[in-house]
Design an enzyme around this catalytic site. Sequence first.
Site, short mmCIF file in Angstrom:
data_model
loop_
_atom_site.label_atom_id
_atom_site.label_comp_id
_atom_site.label_asym_id
_atom_site.label_seq_id
_atom_site.Cartn_x
_atom_site.Cartn_y
_atom_site.Cartn_z
CG ASP A 16 -2.30 0.87 0.90
OD1 ASP A 16 -2.43 1.28 0.16
OD2 ASP A 16 -2.63 1.03 2.13
N GLY A 17 0.40 2.53 -0.62
CA GLY A 17 1.03 3.75 -0.53
C GLY A 17 1.61 4.00 -2.06
NE ARG A 29 -4.39 6.57 -7.10
CZ ARG A 29 -4.11 6.34 -6.03
NH1 ARG A 29 -3.90 7.37 -4.95
NH2 ARG A 29 -4.35 4.98 -5.24
CG HIS A 33 -0.24 1.80 -9.34
ND1 HIS A 33 -0.22 1.59 -7.92
CD2 HIS A 33 -1.13 2.43 -9.90
CE1 HIS A 33 -1.49 2.19 -7.74
NE2 HIS A 33 -1.92 2.83 -8.75
CD GLU A 63 -13.42 -4.45 -1.02
OE1 GLU A 63 -12.27 -4.96 -1.42
OE2 GLU A 63 -14.35 -5.27 -0.53
NE ARG A 67 -7.60 2.09 -5.47
CZ ARG A 67 -6.45 2.34 -4.97
NH1 ARG A 67 -5.55 2.29 -5.79
NH2 ARG A 67 -6.27 2.01 -3.68
CG LEU A 127 9.05 -17.36 -3.79
CD1 LEU A 127 8.57 -17.48 -2.31
CD2 LEU A 127 9.75 -16.04 -4.38
NE ARG A 173 -2.98 -1.73 4.40
CZ ARG A 173 -4.22 -1.41 4.03
NH1 ARG A 173 -5.07 -2.42 4.71
NH2 ARG A 173 -4.68 -0.82 3.10
NE ARG A 179 -7.91 0.89 5.62
CZ ARG A 179 -7.56 2.21 5.75
NH1 ARG A 179 -7.61 2.83 7.04
NH2 ARG A 179 -7.08 3.13 4.65
CD GLU A 192 2.97 -13.28 15.59
OE1 GLU A 192 2.78 -12.19 16.00
OE2 GLU A 192 2.30 -14.13 16.36
C1 IPE Z 1 -5.70 -2.75 0.05
O1 IPE Z 1 -5.19 -1.05 -0.36
C2 IPE Z 1 -5.59 -3.15 -1.42
C3 IPE Z 1 -4.18 -3.45 -2.02
C4 IPE Z 1 -3.03 -3.11 -1.57
C5 IPE Z 1 -4.18 -4.29 -3.12
P1 IPE Z 1 -6.38 -0.08 -0.37
O2 IPE Z 1 -5.42 1.04 -0.50
O3 IPE Z 1 -7.18 -0.28 -1.47
O4 IPE Z 1 -6.87 -0.15 1.00
P2 IPE Z 1 -7.88 1.15 1.98
O5 IPE Z 1 -8.87 1.67 1.08
O6 IPE Z 1 -6.91 1.97 2.26
O7 IPE Z 1 -8.51 0.26 3.00
C1 IPE Z 2 -1.38 -0.02 -3.23
O1 IPE Z 2 -1.35 1.59 -3.56
C2 IPE Z 2 -1.80 -0.40 -4.62
C3 IPE Z 2 -3.24 -0.79 -4.97
C4 IPE Z 2 -4.18 -0.72 -3.89
C5 IPE Z 2 -3.49 -1.23 -6.38
P1 IPE Z 2 -2.51 2.66 -3.63
O2 IPE Z 2 -2.87 2.82 -4.95
O3 IPE Z 2 -3.71 2.07 -2.51
O4 IPE Z 2 -1.76 3.92 -2.92
P2 IPE Z 2 -2.53 5.06 -1.93
O5 IPE Z 2 -3.06 4.07 -0.63
O6 IPE Z 2 -3.58 5.46 -2.51
O7 IPE Z 2 -1.25 5.75 -1.48
MG MG Z 3 -4.02 2.49 -0.83
#
Ligand code: IPE
Ligand code: IPE
Ligand code: MG
Length: 226
Positions: A16-17, A29, A33, A63, A67, A127, A173, A179, A192
Site C-alpha cells: 500500500d501507498g 498515481r 504503481h 473494492e 477506482r 518459491l 502492510r 487494517r 503475525e
Molecule cells: C488494499 O489497499 C488493497 C491493496 C493493497 C491491493 P487499499 O488502498 O485499497 O485499502 P484501503 O482503501 O486504504 O483500505
Molecule cells: C496500493 O497503493 C496499490 C493498490 C491498491 C492497487 P494505493 O494505490 O492504494 O496507494 P495509496 O494508498 O492511495 O497511497
Molecule cells: Mg491504498
Amino acid sequence: MEDFVKIPRHVSIIMDGNGRWAKERGKDRVFGHFEGVESVRAVTEACVEWGIKYLSLFAFSEENWARPQAEVDTLMKLMGKCMEGEYEKFQKNGVRFVVLGNRDRLSDSLNTTIDRMMEATAGNSALTMILFLSYSGKWDIAQAARRMKAAGDDDIEKYLVTAGIPDPDLLIRTSGEQRLSNYMLWQCAYTEFVFTDTLWPDFRKEEFAGTIREYASRDRRFGKVK
Ligand code: IPE
Ligand code: IPE
Ligand code: MG
C-alpha cells in the site's frame, strides 16, 4: 548473507501507498504503481535468497474496481506486462507463479497470460509467488461456502482459493494503514502482523529483513499455554 533465527514459511504483503508516493513527487498515481514493481522484484529475490517458500502479494482488491477507470486500466495493463517480463527470471530462480482471486472479472487477454504463466512455472519449487488479484476475503469465504454446499461437504478450507497453501505466518502492510482491507480474513486467524509507515515503492530488501527479524522475536502461542 542474512542469518535469521527463524524464517517464516509464508510471508504476505499488503502493498500500500503507491498513490501517496507518487503524489509526494507531484506525479500521477500510476507512477507509484510503476515504481512499486521494483519493490516486488526486490522482495521476491530476497525470498528466494533467504529460503522463504511462499510470498503472497495483495495487488488488487475487489473494492479497487471502484477506482477511476483510467487507473484500473493502467494497473491491469501493468500486471500483464510485468508477468510476461518476469518469465525468464521466474524460471531461472525456480519461482512458481500463482494468481488467486475472482478471475471472472479479469479481461480475457489477462486471463490468457495468467494461465500461460501458471502452467509454465507449475514445476518450479524454490518459491511460490501468489498474486492476489480481484480478491477479497469475504468473496473468498462466500465462494468457498457455495462450492462446499454444492459438494455436500463440511471442510471449508478445501474450497478457499488458498487450498493447499499454508496460512501466512507473517503479514506486512506498508504505508501506515493498520487494517486488513478485506484481505485473507479466514487465513490470517493466527498470522503475525507488522505495520510500517514506509510507502510500498520505498520498501526494499533491508527493511524486509527487519520485518523478518521482528517476526523471529514474536512468541506465537496459538491459544495454548507455553
Ligand atoms: C488494499 O489497499 C488493497 C491493496 C493493497 C491491493 P487499499 O488502498 O485499497 O485499502 P484501503 O482503501 O486504504 O483500505
Ligand atoms: C496500493 O497503493 C496499490 C493498490 C491498491 C492497487 P494505493 O494505490 O492504494 O496507494 P495509496 O494508498 O492511495 O497511497
Ligand atoms: Mg491504498
